[in-house]
Design a protein around this motif. Structure first.
Motif, PDB file in Angstrom:
ATOM      1  N   ILE A  19       0.883  -1.163   0.000  1.00 54.84           N
ATOM      2  CA  ILE A  19       0.000   0.000   0.000  1.00 54.84           C
ATOM      3  C   ILE A  19       0.920   1.212   0.000  1.00 54.84           C
ATOM      4  CG2 ILE A  19      -1.823   1.233   1.214  1.00 54.84           C
ATOM      5  CD1 ILE A  19      -2.577  -1.493   2.487  1.00 54.84           C
ATOM      6  N   VAL A  20       0.863   1.987  -1.082  1.00 50.51           N
ATOM      7  CA  VAL A  20       1.817   3.075  -1.275  1.00 50.51           C
ATOM      8  C   VAL A  20       1.112   4.401  -1.523  1.00 50.51           C
ATOM      9  CG1 VAL A  20       3.602   1.547  -2.204  1.00 50.51           C
ATOM     10  CG2 VAL A  20       2.040   2.682  -3.763  1.00 50.51           C
ATOM     11  N   VAL A  21       1.837   5.466  -1.231  1.00 52.58           N
ATOM     12  CA  VAL A  21       1.415   6.822  -1.564  1.00 52.58           C
ATOM     13  C   VAL A  21       2.251   7.216  -2.775  1.00 52.58           C
ATOM     14  CG1 VAL A  21       1.299   9.199  -0.774  1.00 52.58           C
ATOM     15  CG2 VAL A  21       0.942   7.331   0.851  1.00 52.58           C
ATOM     16  N   ALA A  22       1.575   7.585  -3.867  1.00 56.74           N
ATOM     17  CA  ALA A  22       2.300   7.878  -5.104  1.00 56.74           C
ATOM     18  C   ALA A  22       1.605   8.987  -5.878  1.00 56.74           C
ATOM     19  CB  ALA A  22       2.390   6.628  -5.970  1.00 56.74           C
ATOM     20  N   ASP A  23       2.348   9.573  -6.785  1.00 50.03           N
ATOM     21  CA  ASP A  23       1.777  10.532  -7.722  1.00 50.03           C
ATOM     22  C   ASP A  23       0.904   9.757  -8.700  1.00 50.03           C
ATOM     23  OD1 ASP A  23       1.516  12.215 -10.147  1.00 50.03           O
ATOM     24  OD2 ASP A  23       2.862  13.556  -9.053  1.00 50.03           O
ATOM     25  N   LYS A  24      -0.241  10.289  -9.030  1.00 53.93           N
ATOM     26  CA  LYS A  24      -1.184   9.602  -9.907  1.00 53.93           C
ATOM     27  C   LYS A  24      -0.603   9.311 -11.290  1.00 53.93           C
ATOM     28  CE  LYS A  24      -5.909   9.870 -11.561  1.00 53.93           C
ATOM     29  NZ  LYS A  24      -6.604   8.859 -10.782  1.00 53.93           N
ATOM     30  N   ARG A  25       0.344  10.141 -11.738  1.00 54.55           N
ATOM     31  CA  ARG A  25       0.895   9.986 -13.088  1.00 54.55           C
ATOM     32  C   ARG A  25       1.933   8.877 -13.198  1.00 54.55           C
ATOM     33  NH1 ARG A  25       2.502  16.177 -13.300  1.00 54.55           N
ATOM     34  NH2 ARG A  25       3.115  15.497 -11.236  1.00 54.55           N
ATOM     35  N   VAL A  26       2.424   8.384 -12.073  1.00 53.43           N
ATOM     36  CA  VAL A  26       3.445   7.332 -12.071  1.00 53.43           C
ATOM     37  C   VAL A  26       2.769   5.979 -12.241  1.00 53.43           C
ATOM     38  CG1 VAL A  26       5.241   6.236 -10.660  1.00 53.43           C
ATOM     39  CG2 VAL A  26       4.959   8.703 -10.613  1.00 53.43           C
ATOM     40  N   ARG A  27       3.416   5.073 -12.992  1.00 56.35           N
ATOM     41  CA  ARG A  27       2.819   3.764 -13.254  1.00 56.35           C
ATOM     42  C   ARG A  27       2.615   2.977 -11.962  1.00 56.35           C
ATOM     43  NH1 ARG A  27       8.253   3.296 -14.917  1.00 56.35           N
ATOM     44  NH2 ARG A  27       9.286   1.520 -13.924  1.00 56.35           N
ATOM     45  N   ARG A  28       1.786   1.957 -12.016  1.00 52.11           N
ATOM     46  CA  ARG A  28       1.354   1.195 -10.846  1.00 52.11           C
ATOM     47  C   ARG A  28       2.507   0.710  -9.977  1.00 52.11           C
ATOM     48  NH1 ARG A  28      -0.881  -4.718 -11.695  1.00 52.11           N
ATOM     49  NH2 ARG A  28       1.342  -4.992 -11.999  1.00 52.11           N
ATOM     50  N   ASP A  29       3.524   0.103 -10.588  1.00 53.10           N
ATOM     51  CA  ASP A  29       4.641  -0.450  -9.830  1.00 53.10           C
ATOM     52  C   ASP A  29       5.869   0.452  -9.874  1.00 53.10           C
ATOM     53  OD1 ASP A  29       3.021  -2.611  -9.270  1.00 53.10           O
ATOM     54  OD2 ASP A  29       3.761  -3.788 -10.943  1.00 53.10           O
ATOM     55  N   GLY A  30       5.667   1.717 -10.209  1.00 54.01           N
ATOM     56  CA  GLY A  30       6.786   2.654 -10.315  1.00 54.01           C
ATOM     57  C   GLY A  30       7.166   3.250  -8.974  1.00 54.01           C
ATOM     58  N   GLU A  48       0.677 -12.785   8.607  1.00 50.99           N
ATOM     59  CA  GLU A  48      -0.064 -11.536   8.690  1.00 50.99           C
ATOM     60  C   GLU A  48      -0.566 -11.155   7.296  1.00 50.99           C
ATOM     61  OE1 GLU A  48       0.481  -7.195  10.822  1.00 50.99           O
ATOM     62  OE2 GLU A  48       2.241  -8.400  10.361  1.00 50.99           O
ATOM     63  N   GLY A  49      -1.856 -10.920   7.178  1.00 53.45           N
ATOM     64  CA  GLY A  49      -2.442 -10.630   5.877  1.00 53.45           C
ATOM     65  C   GLY A  49      -2.532  -9.160   5.538  1.00 53.45           C
ATOM     66  N   LEU A  50      -2.596  -8.309   6.566  1.00 56.85           N
ATOM     67  CA  LEU A  50      -2.784  -6.883   6.336  1.00 56.85           C
ATOM     68  C   LEU A  50      -2.113  -6.095   7.448  1.00 56.85           C
ATOM     69  CD1 LEU A  50      -4.228  -4.530   4.816  1.00 56.85           C
ATOM     70  CD2 LEU A  50      -6.190  -4.948   6.282  1.00 56.85           C
ATOM     71  N   ARG A  51      -1.301  -5.126   7.057  1.00 57.69           N
ATOM     72  CA  ARG A  51      -0.700  -4.195   8.021  1.00 57.69           C
ATOM     73  C   ARG A  51      -0.717  -2.811   7.390  1.00 57.69           C
ATOM     74  NH1 ARG A  51       5.323  -5.021   9.510  1.00 57.69           N
ATOM     75  NH2 ARG A  51       4.514  -7.023  10.218  1.00 57.69           N
ATOM     76  N   VAL A  52      -1.242  -1.839   8.145  1.00 55.66           N
ATOM     77  CA  VAL A  52      -1.331  -0.464   7.645  1.00 55.66           C
ATOM     78  C   VAL A  52      -0.944   0.497   8.760  1.00 55.66           C
ATOM     79  CG1 VAL A  52      -2.843   1.272   6.629  1.00 55.66           C
ATOM     80  CG2 VAL A  52      -3.256  -1.114   6.137  1.00 55.66           C
ATOM     81  N   ALA A  53      -0.136   1.478   8.435  1.00 58.37           N
ATOM     82  CA  ALA A  53       0.202   2.556   9.374  1.00 58.37           C
ATOM     83  C   ALA A  53      -0.912   3.596   9.272  1.00 58.37           C
ATOM     84  CB  ALA A  53       1.554   3.149   9.030  1.00 58.37           C
ATOM     85  N   LEU A  54      -1.936   3.441  10.099  1.00 57.40           N
ATOM     86  CA  LEU A  54      -3.117   4.296  10.011  1.00 57.40           C
ATOM     87  C   LEU A  54      -2.798   5.763  10.292  1.00 57.40           C
ATOM     88  CD1 LEU A  54      -5.716   1.943  11.704  1.00 57.40           C
ATOM     89  CD2 LEU A  54      -5.512   2.468   9.274  1.00 57.40           C
ATOM     90  N   ASP A  55      -1.799   6.037  11.124  1.00 56.53           N
ATOM     91  CA  ASP A  55      -1.439   7.425  11.389  1.00 56.53           C
ATOM     92  C   ASP A  55      -0.868   8.095  10.138  1.00 56.53           C
ATOM     93  OD1 ASP A  55       0.775   5.710  11.595  1.00 56.53           O
ATOM     94  OD2 ASP A  55       1.876   7.126  12.862  1.00 56.53           O
ATOM     95  N   ARG A  56      -0.058   7.372   9.366  1.00 57.25           N
ATOM     96  CA  ARG A  56       0.498   7.929   8.127  1.00 57.25           C
ATOM     97  C   ARG A  56      -0.595   8.108   7.067  1.00 57.25           C
ATOM     98  NH1 ARG A  56       3.894  11.150   8.485  1.00 57.25           N
ATOM     99  NH2 ARG A  56       4.490  10.869   6.314  1.00 57.25           N
ATOM    100  N   VAL A  57      -1.542   7.177   7.003  1.00 56.96           N
ATOM    101  CA  VAL A  57      -2.650   7.304   6.057  1.00 56.96           C
ATOM    102  C   VAL A  57      -3.483   8.533   6.411  1.00 56.96           C
ATOM    103  CG1 VAL A  57      -4.779   6.241   5.243  1.00 56.96           C
ATOM    104  CG2 VAL A  57      -2.726   4.855   5.490  1.00 56.96           C
ATOM    105  N   TYR A  59      -2.437  11.197   7.909  1.00 63.44           N
ATOM    106  CA  TYR A  59      -1.658  12.372   7.512  1.00 63.44           C
ATOM    107  C   TYR A  59      -1.827  12.663   6.028  1.00 63.44           C
ATOM    108  CZ  TYR A  59       2.221  15.112   5.796  1.00 63.44           C
ATOM    109  OH  TYR A  59       2.960  16.058   5.132  1.00 63.44           O
ATOM    110  N   TRP A  60      -1.631  11.638   5.199  1.00 67.95           N
ATOM    111  CA  TRP A  60      -1.703  11.848   3.744  1.00 67.95           C
ATOM    112  C   TRP A  60      -3.102  12.260   3.306  1.00 67.95           C
ATOM    113  CZ3 TRP A  60       2.104  13.042   0.843  1.00 67.95           C
ATOM    114  CH2 TRP A  60       3.387  12.628   1.153  1.00 67.95           C
ATOM    115  N   LYS A  61      -4.132  11.689   3.925  1.00 66.31           N
ATOM    116  CA  LYS A  61      -5.493  12.126   3.594  1.00 66.31           C
ATOM    117  C   LYS A  61      -5.708  13.571   4.028  1.00 66.31           C
ATOM    118  CE  LYS A  61      -8.194   7.963   3.249  1.00 66.31           C
ATOM    119  NZ  LYS A  61      -9.429   7.307   3.725  1.00 66.31           N
ATOM    120  N   GLY A  62      -5.081  13.951   5.125  1.00 63.22           N
ATOM    121  CA  GLY A  62      -5.199  15.321   5.623  1.00 63.22           C
ATOM    122  C   GLY A  62      -4.586  16.350   4.696  1.00 63.22           C
ATOM    123  N   VAL A  63      -3.584  15.952   3.923  1.00 63.49           N
ATOM    124  CA  VAL A  63      -2.961  16.888   2.991  1.00 63.49           C
ATOM    125  C   VAL A  63      -3.491  16.719   1.570  1.00 63.49           C
ATOM    126  CG1 VAL A  63      -0.882  17.238   4.362  1.00 63.49           C
ATOM    127  CG2 VAL A  63      -0.929  15.412   2.665  1.00 63.49           C
TER     128      VAL A  63
END
Length: 84
Positions: A19-30, A48-57, A59-63
């Motif tokens: 699960i990554v934060v990326a620029d929309k213009r960059v390709r999927r695996d870029g 473990e099937g799922l791990r997410v840093a909810l605090d970082r998510v 933050y990114w949604k906040g900006v």
């Protein structure tokens, strides 16, 4: 625009997603700005099937980052798991 989305890894018939934060213009695996978690749909037993840093998510949604539909679903699962 910045998006939170899945980036595929793993091998053939054994998917693994970061699960990554990326620029929309960059390709999927870029290149990505930040890796905030992972999703392993083939996790078995004690893996473990799922791990997410909810605090970082948060933050990114906040900006202004927008999460994909699939990532939104996974975030709801992670939040429910954290609350329990």
């Amino acid at each position: 625009m910045v998006v939170i989305r899945l980036s595929r890894g793993g091998s053939k018939a054994r998917p693994f997603f970061n699960i990554v934060v990326a620029d929309k213009r960059v390709r999927r695996d870029g290149a990505c700005i930040e890796r905030v978690g992972f999703y392993n749909p083939t996790a078995r037993g004690a893996e473990e099937g799922l791990r997410v840093a909810l605090d970082r998510v948060a933050y990114w949604k906040g900006v202004g980052a927008q999460a994909s539909d699939t990532v939104e679903r996974l975030l709801k699962q992670a939040a429910a798991k954290a609350a329990a």
